[in-house]
Write a protein that holds these residues in place. Structure first.
Motif, PDB file in Angstrom:
ATOM      1  N   GLU A 118      -5.890  -6.171   5.162  1.00 21.42           N
ATOM      2  CA  GLU A 118      -4.877  -6.943   4.438  1.00 21.42           C
ATOM      3  C   GLU A 118      -3.483  -6.499   4.865  1.00 21.42           C
ATOM      4  O   GLU A 118      -3.182  -5.306   4.873  1.00 21.42           O
ATOM      5  CB  GLU A 118      -5.046  -6.752   2.926  1.00 21.42           C
ATOM      6  CG  GLU A 118      -6.393  -7.245   2.425  1.00 21.42           C
ATOM      7  CD  GLU A 118      -6.678  -6.848   0.993  1.00 21.42           C
ATOM      8  OE1 GLU A 118      -7.135  -7.694   0.225  1.00 21.42           O
ATOM      9  OE2 GLU A 118      -6.433  -5.673   0.643  1.00 21.42           O
ATOM     10  N   GLN A 160     -20.915  -1.941   8.285  1.00 23.74           N
ATOM     11  CA  GLN A 160     -19.846  -1.929   7.275  1.00 23.74           C
ATOM     12  C   GLN A 160     -18.916  -3.123   7.486  1.00 23.74           C
ATOM     13  O   GLN A 160     -18.425  -3.350   8.591  1.00 23.74           O
ATOM     14  CB  GLN A 160     -19.055  -0.622   7.382  1.00 23.74           C
ATOM     15  CG  GLN A 160     -17.964  -0.455   6.346  1.00 23.74           C
ATOM     16  CD  GLN A 160     -17.190   0.840   6.566  1.00 23.74           C
ATOM     17  OE1 GLN A 160     -16.466   0.972   7.549  1.00 23.74           O
ATOM     18  NE2 GLN A 160     -17.363   1.796   5.664  1.00 23.74           N
ATOM     19  N   LYS A 219      -0.014   4.065   1.042  1.00 23.93           N
ATOM     20  CA  LYS A 219      -0.275   4.826   2.265  1.00 23.93           C
ATOM     21  C   LYS A 219       0.731   4.494   3.356  1.00 23.93           C
ATOM     22  O   LYS A 219       1.036   5.313   4.208  1.00 23.93           O
ATOM     23  CB  LYS A 219      -1.688   4.531   2.772  1.00 23.93           C
ATOM     24  CG  LYS A 219      -2.795   5.003   1.846  1.00 23.93           C
ATOM     25  CD  LYS A 219      -4.150   4.658   2.435  1.00 23.93           C
ATOM     26  CE  LYS A 219      -5.283   5.086   1.503  1.00 23.93           C
ATOM     27  NZ  LYS A 219      -6.607   4.712   2.064  1.00 23.93           N
ATOM     28  N   VAL A 255      -7.838  -6.004  -2.399  1.00 23.27           N
ATOM     29  CA  VAL A 255      -7.219  -4.796  -2.951  1.00 23.27           C
ATOM     30  C   VAL A 255      -5.713  -4.972  -3.060  1.00 23.27           C
ATOM     31  O   VAL A 255      -5.113  -4.699  -4.096  1.00 23.27           O
ATOM     32  CB  VAL A 255      -7.557  -3.569  -2.072  1.00 23.27           C
ATOM     33  CG1 VAL A 255      -6.866  -2.320  -2.604  1.00 23.27           C
ATOM     34  CG2 VAL A 255      -9.063  -3.347  -2.019  1.00 23.27           C
ATOM     35  N   ASP A 302      -3.400  -2.380   5.498  1.00 22.31           N
ATOM     36  CA  ASP A 302      -4.432  -1.431   5.096  1.00 22.31           C
ATOM     37  C   ASP A 302      -5.813  -2.051   5.269  1.00 22.31           C
ATOM     38  O   ASP A 302      -6.014  -3.246   5.017  1.00 22.31           O
ATOM     39  CB  ASP A 302      -4.251  -1.023   3.633  1.00 22.31           C
ATOM     40  CG  ASP A 302      -4.529   0.449   3.421  1.00 22.31           C
ATOM     41  OD1 ASP A 302      -5.458   0.956   4.073  1.00 22.31           O
ATOM     42  OD2 ASP A 302      -3.826   1.081   2.626  1.00 22.31           O
ATOM     43  N   ALA A 303      -6.768  -1.238   5.700  1.00 18.63           N
ATOM     44  CA  ALA A 303      -8.158  -1.649   5.855  1.00 18.63           C
ATOM     45  C   ALA A 303      -8.995  -0.976   4.779  1.00 18.63           C
ATOM     46  O   ALA A 303      -8.908   0.242   4.583  1.00 18.63           O
ATOM     47  CB  ALA A 303      -8.678  -1.273   7.241  1.00 18.63           C
ATOM     48  N   THR A 304      -9.799  -1.747   4.063  1.00 21.71           N
ATOM     49  CA  THR A 304     -10.634  -1.209   2.991  1.00 21.71           C
ATOM     50  C   THR A 304     -12.043  -1.781   3.116  1.00 21.71           C
ATOM     51  O   THR A 304     -12.237  -2.916   3.556  1.00 21.71           O
ATOM     52  CB  THR A 304     -10.069  -1.547   1.602  1.00 21.71           C
ATOM     53  OG1 THR A 304      -9.831  -2.958   1.523  1.00 21.71           O
ATOM     54  CG2 THR A 304      -8.773  -0.807   1.345  1.00 21.71           C
ATOM     55  N   GLU A 305     -13.010  -0.991   2.683  1.00 17.81           N
ATOM     56  CA  GLU A 305     -14.415  -1.393   2.780  1.00 17.81           C
ATOM     57  C   GLU A 305     -14.761  -2.440   1.734  1.00 17.81           C
ATOM     58  O   GLU A 305     -14.366  -2.340   0.572  1.00 17.81           O
ATOM     59  CB  GLU A 305     -15.300  -0.156   2.591  1.00 17.81           C
ATOM     60  CG  GLU A 305     -16.784  -0.450   2.595  1.00 17.81           C
ATOM     61  CD  GLU A 305     -17.612   0.762   2.203  1.00 17.81           C
ATOM     62  OE1 GLU A 305     -18.796   0.576   1.860  1.00 17.81           O
ATOM     63  OE2 GLU A 305     -17.073   1.884   2.228  1.00 17.81           O
ATOM     64  N   ILE A 306     -15.502  -3.458   2.139  1.00 12.23           N
ATOM     65  CA  ILE A 306     -16.030  -4.451   1.203  1.00 12.23           C
ATOM     66  C   ILE A 306     -17.462  -4.099   0.817  1.00 12.23           C
ATOM     67  O   ILE A 306     -17.802  -3.990  -0.356  1.00 12.23           O
ATOM     68  CB  ILE A 306     -15.985  -5.864   1.814  1.00 12.23           C
ATOM     69  CG1 ILE A 306     -14.538  -6.275   2.104  1.00 12.23           C
ATOM     70  CG2 ILE A 306     -16.644  -6.875   0.870  1.00 12.23           C
ATOM     71  CD1 ILE A 306     -14.417  -7.609   2.795  1.00 12.23           C
ATOM     72  N   VAL A 365     -15.337  -4.763   6.594  1.00 13.98           N
ATOM     73  CA  VAL A 365     -14.012  -4.242   6.231  1.00 13.98           C
ATOM     74  C   VAL A 365     -13.020  -5.390   6.152  1.00 13.98           C
ATOM     75  O   VAL A 365     -13.011  -6.286   7.005  1.00 13.98           O
ATOM     76  CB  VAL A 365     -13.528  -3.208   7.274  1.00 13.98           C
ATOM     77  CG1 VAL A 365     -12.100  -2.758   6.993  1.00 13.98           C
ATOM     78  CG2 VAL A 365     -14.470  -2.009   7.304  1.00 13.98           C
ATOM     79  N   ARG A 366     -12.190  -5.382   5.111  1.00 15.87           N
ATOM     80  CA  ARG A 366     -11.069  -6.322   5.011  1.00 15.87           C
ATOM     81  C   ARG A 366      -9.798  -5.637   5.509  1.00 15.87           C
ATOM     82  O   ARG A 366      -9.567  -4.465   5.199  1.00 15.87           O
ATOM     83  CB  ARG A 366     -10.876  -6.793   3.568  1.00 15.87           C
ATOM     84  CG  ARG A 366     -10.555  -5.690   2.610  1.00 15.87           C
ATOM     85  CD  ARG A 366     -10.119  -6.205   1.242  1.00 15.87           C
ATOM     86  NE  ARG A 366     -11.218  -6.555   0.387  1.00 15.87           N
ATOM     87  CZ  ARG A 366     -11.882  -5.699  -0.385  1.00 15.87           C
ATOM     88  NH1 ARG A 366     -11.569  -4.421  -0.371  1.00 15.87           N
ATOM     89  NH2 ARG A 366     -12.860  -6.102  -1.164  1.00 15.87           N
ATOM     90  N   SER A 411       0.832  -1.196   0.000  1.00 15.24           N
ATOM     91  CA  SER A 411       0.000   0.000   0.000  1.00 15.24           C
ATOM     92  C   SER A 411       0.870   1.250   0.000  1.00 15.24           C
ATOM     93  O   SER A 411       1.807   1.372   0.787  1.00 15.24           O
ATOM     94  CB  SER A 411      -0.907   0.006   1.231  1.00 15.24           C
ATOM     95  OG  SER A 411      -1.512   1.267   1.395  1.00 15.24           O
TER      96      SER A 411
END
Length: 313
Positions: free
Chosen positions: A223, A218, A55, A114, A234-238, A220-221, A53
């Motif tokens: 990874e 919500q 970020k 992601v 990083d955490a991202t919305e599924i 959240v994954r 990532s």
């Protein structure tokens, strides 16, 4: 040069397989006339692709210090030696074992994320002469773990009751912010969940001084990719679903029901190179757009109850 039309056909229509099984199928050819080729090769591939990532490590590091893919399957089979395909239909059958022969010696479940992707595919290459373009077809298939049997007591043990109020939100903070009085209670039926079953539970708005705009759930994954320089997490919305829209009647029990998306979730996976974990966020949005969030750690498994096993047998 005659046209060559072909496709990869698998014996299972749902294209879902388990580790240790044989991947059976055929490559079907349809040629309007006799066609020459320089060999027909079938390749089975299984790869974990990892991406850092930007970020966490920055754009430059993410580009130049990419994590090497992890190969799980890499088998090649010659379906036909150089020669000619006869006019009409012809089939080349194949059987390939779904076994990882080197580290990590296990096939992970198919997963589309992601920063982490676990993909399995068959690729058929029809080699042709210099003047004719070589042909290629790709067929994806899925790997799933075999379900493990779990009893109702074990599922009940992962039940979580929760209570959200200004006191619980500010419990671990030094500063006390002026906040409207409210109390929301509820429970998640299971925090250790089967990926083929919905997340369920209920919540109740006991009282609130400010009207609620909406309540959302919500998924959240989280990874985590490992490399020599460190880790990228990083955490991202599924997906996000509305549990309630508009102001909620006090003391009304509201059901929680979320169906998990098939390819974007998998059993929670922790390895020495990467991790795939999941969380739930319960979002309460008030009329003034003030948002209160409650986070839950969830563990996904592929399970079945003893009753499911009896029905199938």
């Amino acid at each position: 040069m005659s046209a060559i039309n072909f496709e990869i056909r698998l014996n299972k229509e749902n294209k879902i397989y388990h580790e240790g099984e044989l991947l059976k199928g055929s490559v079907h050819f349809n040629c309007p006339a006799e066609a020459k080729h320089d060999g027909i090769i079938l390749t089975m591939e299984g790869v974990v692709n990892l991406q850092l990532s930007t970020k966490n490590v920055g754009l430059f590091d993410a580009f130049y210090n990419s994590v090497k893919p992890i190969t799980l399957l890499n088998n090649t089979l010659e379906l036909d030696a150089p020669g000619k395909l006869t006019a009409g239909n012809s089939d080349f059958h194949f059987e390939l074992p779904l076994v990882c022969k080197k580290e990590p010696r296990i096939l992970y479940e198919t997963y589309h994320g992601v920063f982490i992707n676990i993909n399995y595919q068959l690729r058929c290459d029809v080699k042709r002469s210099f003047l004719a373009k070589s042909l290629q077809k790709i067929q994806q298939f899925c790997i799933q773990n075999k379900p493990t049997v779990v009893d109702a007591k074990a599922l009940k043990a992962s039940e979580v009751n929760f209570s959200i109020s200004p006191e619980t939100i500010q419990k671990h903070t030094k500063e006390r912010v002026a906040m409207p009085r409210f109390l929301i209670t509820g429970k998640l039926d299971q925090t250790e969940c089967c990926v083929t079953r919905p997340l369920t539970g209920q919540l109740t708005v006991q009282h609130t001084e400010v009207a609620i705009k909406s309540i959302e759930l919500q998924l959240v994954r989280v990874e985590t990719c490992g490399c020599a320089e460190g880790y990228s997490k990083d955490a991202t919305e599924i997906q996000t679903i509305h549990i309630a829209d508009g102001n909620v009647c006090p003391k009304l029990e509201i059901p929680i029901y979320m169906i998990l998306p098939r390819l974007f979730t998998c059993p929670t996976l922790v390895t020495k190179n990467f991790k795939i974990e999941f969380e739930l966020n319960l979002l309460v949005i008030f009329k003034d757009d003030y948002v209160v969030t409650e986070n839950f750690q969830v563990v996904f498994k592929r399970t079945e109850s003893p009753s499911d096993n009896k029905i199938r047998t």
